[in-house]
Enzyme design. Structure first.
Site, mmCIF file in Angstrom:
data_model
loop_
_atom_site.group_PDB
_atom_site.id
_atom_site.type_symbol
_atom_site.label_atom_id
_atom_site.label_comp_id
_atom_site.label_asym_id
_atom_site.label_seq_id
_atom_site.Cartn_x
_atom_site.Cartn_y
_atom_site.Cartn_z
ATOM 1 N N GLU A 174 0.840 -1.209 0.000
ATOM 2 C CA GLU A 174 0.000 0.000 0.000
ATOM 3 C C GLU A 174 0.876 1.261 0.000
ATOM 4 O OE1 GLU A 174 -3.250 -0.126 2.853
ATOM 5 O OE2 GLU A 174 -4.189 -1.769 1.754
ATOM 6 N N GLU A 200 -5.083 -8.476 -0.827
ATOM 7 C CA GLU A 200 -5.886 -8.212 0.389
ATOM 8 C C GLU A 200 -7.329 -8.007 -0.045
ATOM 9 O OE1 GLU A 200 -4.631 -5.256 3.256
ATOM 10 O OE2 GLU A 200 -2.523 -5.797 2.933
HETATM 11 O O1 AHR Z 1 -5.463 -6.067 6.598
HETATM 12 C C1 AHR Z 1 -5.341 -4.951 7.408
HETATM 13 C C2 AHR Z 1 -4.634 -3.796 6.729
HETATM 14 O O2 AHR Z 1 -5.400 -3.338 5.653
HETATM 15 C C3 AHR Z 1 -3.302 -4.081 6.115
HETATM 16 O O3 AHR Z 1 -2.252 -4.036 7.027
HETATM 17 C C4 AHR Z 1 -3.155 -2.981 5.116
HETATM 18 O O4 AHR Z 1 -2.345 -3.341 4.029
HETATM 19 C C5 AHR Z 1 -4.593 -2.680 4.710
HETATM 20 O O5 AHR Z 1 -4.862 -1.336 4.745
#
Ligand code: AHR
Length: 509
Positions: A191, A314
């Site tokens: 991110e 994710e």
């Molecule tokens: O999954 C939780 C968080 O969500 C992660 O650390 C991050 O990459 C995303 O914003």
């Protein structure tokens, strides 16, 4: 006229059952569903690792070298193909050297991202690889670009993958591991647009190119290199990376979370939610389709050879944390709604199997849309766990094209979604698997499956009476799969899907 009246009369009497037909073309197999589409994510966050999976070798909770036997045993049944670690946001503040050597000598840091708690580095590189090896999974290691450097990442890779007699692999041997670890994927940061450094796509792309230049491994041990991409509606990261780093990466990552209200400030509750949040959650999760489509369009323009994978590393539901828990721990209950969300996403990923070659649900245990919840020595399997288990045959299966006829809309206000979502594939065992989701919480649906013959078939269903049905430590089996009848007639198979359900049908001997 007479026929219409009879149909109307039957409808009024509730006797006429609407049916959806799933037509499957077994003669035109599509791309293979990469097993890594069923990957998972374990971050140093809350009790996702510490307590939830890792209890340490001295714990009274039965464990193997510190990893809980109950949790590992349950996860093994999912054939977890890949585990991403150590973050997430945590990855960009993680320094691998602090997680090797004797555990009692490792520095204790503050986990500044997640809850401000102490991080004693008990789980480091060797413990993580022990976890994936116990699971029979591959490792996806996320490097630190945010507060790290190309040098730190390069040295970590050398430590993990080299078989030389140089100082770093010798240090690995001293720490108990002779043979190199297998790193299947390695990401440069996470991110980068946010917690990973608040960068712009052009800036990150340059840093990515710089870093990857120095990430060297022995021949045959090179992981798939992952460039950290965008999220939600933003395709600018895919655009820039596929244009300017195409020959230096295997895939571009992407994150999308499903939030019932669409607002980060008040996301919505995991249980006891209003009826309209069943709909809004499913509506929001189906936007994954648009996000993938929009990014794939960019990829098809810049990478028509389809060299690059689109890695949704994710995804999952993100609710308000459970009352009384640390807000930085992201602990949430998990209901039938989550299982439906998972299945809808699986079906979307299958539809894009040529590009979506890896995903990781966030996260594995006790964090966000987890497979397993724990409370000290107790453990329960969530409805999401059961969805993953039902879909195991889709790992490595070959997609089969299908079309849906008579699929009704399930509506709320001025919005609607399809009532039935379906996916079909030929499993590695030769059987045909058909996954079906009935999104409507109020209406059953008869589903005819056409094109796979009317031979031997069996099916399981995941459903419950309440939309927020879930498992608790007192009642851990409230939601679990059960067999469901498959009728065979006129060359077709028929399943009567209950409202709000997930069904997987297996066809063949
Ligand atoms: O999954 C939780 C968080 O969500 C992660 O650390 C991050 O990459 C995303 O914003």
């Amino acid at each position: 006229m007479k026929k219409t009246m009879i149909a109307l009369a039957l409808l009024t009497a509730g006797l006429a059952q609407a049916a959806t037909t799933v037509k499957i073309d077994t003669a035109k197999p599509g791309p293979v569903i990469n097993k890594d589409v069923y990957g998972q994510f374990a971050e140093h966050l809350g009790t996702g690792i510490y307590g939830g999976m890792w209890v340490g070798p001295q714990s009274k909770i039965p464990n193997t070298r510190g990893w809980r036997n109950d949790v590992i045993g349950a996860l093994k049944k999912l054939h977890v193909p890949l585990v991403r670690w150590p973050g997430g946001c945590f990855a960009d503040e993680y320094h691998w050297r602090e997680g090797i050597g004797p555990r009692n000598k490792r520095p204790v840091k503050i986990n500044t991202t997640w809850g401000g708690v102490d991080e004693n580095n008990a789980v480091g590189t060797h413990e993580f690889f022990d976890l994936v090896e116990q699971l029979g999974a591959d490792a996806y290691v996320n490097g630190n670009l945010g507060t790290g450097s190309p040098q730190e990442m390069a040295e970590w890779l050398e430590y993990m993958t080299s078989d030389n007699k140089s100082t770093l692999p010798e240090l690995r041997r001293k720490n108990g591991r002779d043979k190199p670890f297998k790193v299947a994927y390695f990401a440069v940061g996470n991110e980068a647009w946010g917690c990973g450094g608040n960068m712009k796509p052009e800036y990150y792309t340059n840093l990515y190119r710089q870093s990857v230049t120095f990430l060297k491994t022995p021949a045959g041990a090179r992981p798939k290199m992952v460039a950290s991409g965008g999220n939600d509606n933003d395709t600018s990261w895919t655009e820039e990376l596929s244009k300017s780093a195409k020959n230096m990466t295997d895939g571009i990552s992407f994150h999308y979370y499903t939030i019932p209200t669409g607002k980060w400030e008040v996301k919505g509750a995991a249980t006891g939610f209003p009826d309209n949040e069943w709909f809004s959650t499913l509506h929001a999760t189906l936007r994954m389709e648009d996000h993938i489509r929009n990014n794939v369009k960019v990829l098809d323009k810049n990478d028509p050879e389809k060299k690059l994978g689109f890695y949704v590393d994710e995804w999952g539901t993100w609710y308000d944390v459970e009352k009384g828990t640390n807000a930085g721990f992201l602990y949430q209950q998990n209901t039938l709604r989550d299982a439906v969300v998972a299945a809808l996403n699986f079906n979307i990923f299958h539809d894009h199997a040529d590009r979506v070659r890896m995903t990781n649900i966030a996260q594995m245990v006790n964090v966000l849309q987890a497979m397993v919840l724990t409370d000290n020595e107790k453990m329960l399997l969530t409805p999401t766990y059961h969805a993953y288990e039902m879909y195991v045959p889709f790992q490595g299966a070959t997609t089969l094209p299908l079309s849906l006829e008579g699929n009704r809309k399930y509506s709320s206000g001025d919005k609607s979604i399809p009532q039935v979502s379906a996916s079909a594939a030929r499993g590695k065992d030769g059987k045909i698997y058909v996954a079906l989701v009935n999104t409507n919480p109020g209406e059953a649906e008869e589903v005819n499956i056409d094109g796979v013959g009317a031979g031997k078939a069996s099916a399981r269903v995941l459903t419950a009476n309440a939309m927020d049905a879930h498992n608790t430590f007192a009642k851990p089996d409230a939601v679990k799969p059960a067999p469901i009848a498959v009728q065979s007639s006129g060359g077709k198979l028929t399943v009567k899907m209950p409202a709000k359900s997930v069904v997987v049908v297996a066809v063949g001997d």
